[in-house]
Write a protein that holds these residues in place. Structure first.
Motif, short mmCIF file in Angstrom:
data_model
loop_
_atom_site.label_atom_id
_atom_site.label_comp_id
_atom_site.label_asym_id
_atom_site.label_seq_id
_atom_site.Cartn_x
_atom_site.Cartn_y
_atom_site.Cartn_z
N GLY A 1 -65.65 84.03 -70.65
CA GLY A 1 -66.53 83.57 -71.71
C GLY A 1 -67.86 84.28 -71.74
O GLY A 1 -68.62 84.10 -72.70
N ASP A 2 -68.19 85.07 -70.71
CA ASP A 2 -69.46 85.81 -70.71
C ASP A 2 -69.43 86.91 -71.75
O ASP A 2 -68.38 87.47 -72.08
N SER A 3 -70.61 87.21 -72.29
CA SER A 3 -70.73 88.26 -73.29
C SER A 3 -70.84 89.61 -72.61
O SER A 3 -71.45 89.77 -71.54
N LEU A 4 -70.25 90.64 -73.24
CA LEU A 4 -70.33 92.01 -72.69
C LEU A 4 -71.76 92.53 -72.69
O LEU A 4 -72.10 93.42 -71.91
N LYS A 5 -72.61 91.95 -73.58
CA LYS A 5 -74.00 92.41 -73.62
C LYS A 5 -74.75 92.07 -72.34
O LYS A 5 -75.78 92.67 -72.04
#
Length: 399
Positions: free
Chosen positions: A198-202
């Protein structure tokens, strides 16, 4: 000097003149009788007033608007001459009728207690206690008063804490700036941790991930929750005294109710008070609500600025504001335009209109605000409260 005493003195002068001119003893006897009545009345009133002792119990220094206080007066005097009554003038917490008079009857050397109910109809700071004692003789010729020398109680009547609907402030309502709208402050990385679903790639720390041979992501400091700005209209209200005080109570209690709802929900609250002595009260936690109640208790509706001018000045404070609550008795086209402008800037706006005005122009303004997604509430300060048990009808704003 009342009419009875003037009439008695005039009769004495007439009887004395008749006695001197005719020499009839009956005139002198009637003259002596009136003189004895006057002296007896004067002595009885002075004796009672000099020896009377009054004690007052049951007055609290801090109450809530609408409360009733059951006070007990203890009266005792040592005058052996009869008097018609002892009157106690009580200073009560009301700007409309600041004093009440109570007539008591008690024989000499006997201590009697009397009950009296004090109403607290409006918020504010007042002096309460026995202001004056009067004694009236049995003939009604003399009414003599004196200050009892009792210390007045500094009494504070707090606005009533009512229930209001919470105004949710989501991330999109955090203001016009993108940085203010973010749930995390991207400029303030605080730590790194392993990748989670669920973490963002940013958020991935690519250099550290390559060095450690596992995906690492940055964590950031959470930005502060958006503020709720509550702006009461503190300009002078032009109305009859009782209606004016009721409208002031309603504005203060409306603002206090919203402050409670927002603080309970965890949103910081700021309340600028633009009266002649300006100030501001703010809080972040529900435990800080008494500070708002105390400020609204003491605030005066004597602002030197019009409400439209105040709202225009507050536009510069909307960058970190998630919600704005406007409470006023004067709904104008300019006020409605400023509320819509705040709403379009990304701030959730609620307008509380304190009035019972049924005019179509006002209804059209309310509909225009609703079409612009402004939350509109109308509070009638003169609607009799029927929801409080065991109390006389009082003024309460209806949400």
């Amino acid at each position: 000097m009342n009419g009875r005493l003037i009439g008695a003195l005039a009769a004495m002068i007439t009887l004395l003149a008749a006695g001197l001119s005719t020499g009839t003893r009956a005139y002198y006897l009637l003259f002596d009788l009136l003189l004895a009545m006057i002296l007896l009345g004067l002595v009885s009133a002075v004796w009672t007033l000099w020896t009377v002792r009054i004690d007052m119990k049951g007055v609290r220094s801090r109450v809530t608007r609408g409360d009733t206080l059951m006070t007990v007066f203890t009266v005792r005097h040592t005058s052996l001459l009869p008097v018609a009554s002892v009157r106690v003038q009580v200073r009560v917490p009301s700007s409309f009728a600041p004093t009440q008079e109570i007539s008591v009857h008690t024989p000499p050397f006997v201590e009697r207690s009397f009950r009296h109910v004090i109403q607290c109809p409006h918020r504010g700071v007042y002096d309460a206690g026995v202001a004056k004692i009067s004694a009236r003789d049995m003939f009604g010729l003399f009414t003599i008063s004196r200050n009892p020398g009792m210390k007045q109680i500094h009494m504070e009547v707090l606005p009533r804490v009512q229930t209001a609907q919470e105004m949710p402030l989501k991330s999109i309502d955090m203001g016009p700036e993108c940085m203010a709208r973010a749930s995390e402050d991207a400029a303030s990385p605080s730590d790194v941790r392993a990748w989670q679903d669920g973490d963002s790639l940013k958020k991935v720390h690519w250099k550290l991930s390559m060095r450690r041979r596992e995906v690492m992501v940055r964590t950031y400091e959470e930005s502060a929750r958006p503020d709720t700005l509550i702006i009461p209209d503190l300009s002078e209200i032009t109305a009859l005294k009782d209606q004016q005080l009721s409208a002031e109570d309603c504005i203060c209690e409306s603002c206090l109710a919203v402050a409670k709802a927002q603080l309970d929900a965890g949103y910081p609250v700021r309340m600028p008070l633009t009266s002649a002595s300006p100030g501001e009260v703010s809080g972040r936690y529900a435990s800080e609500l008494p500070a708002f109640a105390d400020a609204l208790l003491r605030v005066q509706f004597d602002s030197p600025y019009g409400y439209e001018q105040v709202l225009a000045q507050m536009m510069s404070r909307m960058q970190r504001t998630g919600g704005a609550v406007l409470a006023t008795t004067n709904l104008t086209m300019r006020t409605a335009d400023l509320a819509l402008r705040m709403q379009r800037s990304g701030v959730q706006v609620r307008l509380i209109w304190v009035s019972d005005d049924p005019r179509s122009e006002s209804m059209e303004l309310l509909e225009r605000l609703k079409m612009g997604n402004v939350q509109v509430e109308r509070a009638d300060p003169w609607k009799a409260e029927s929801r409080r048990r065991g109390e006389d009808p009082d003024d309460e704003c209806d949400f």
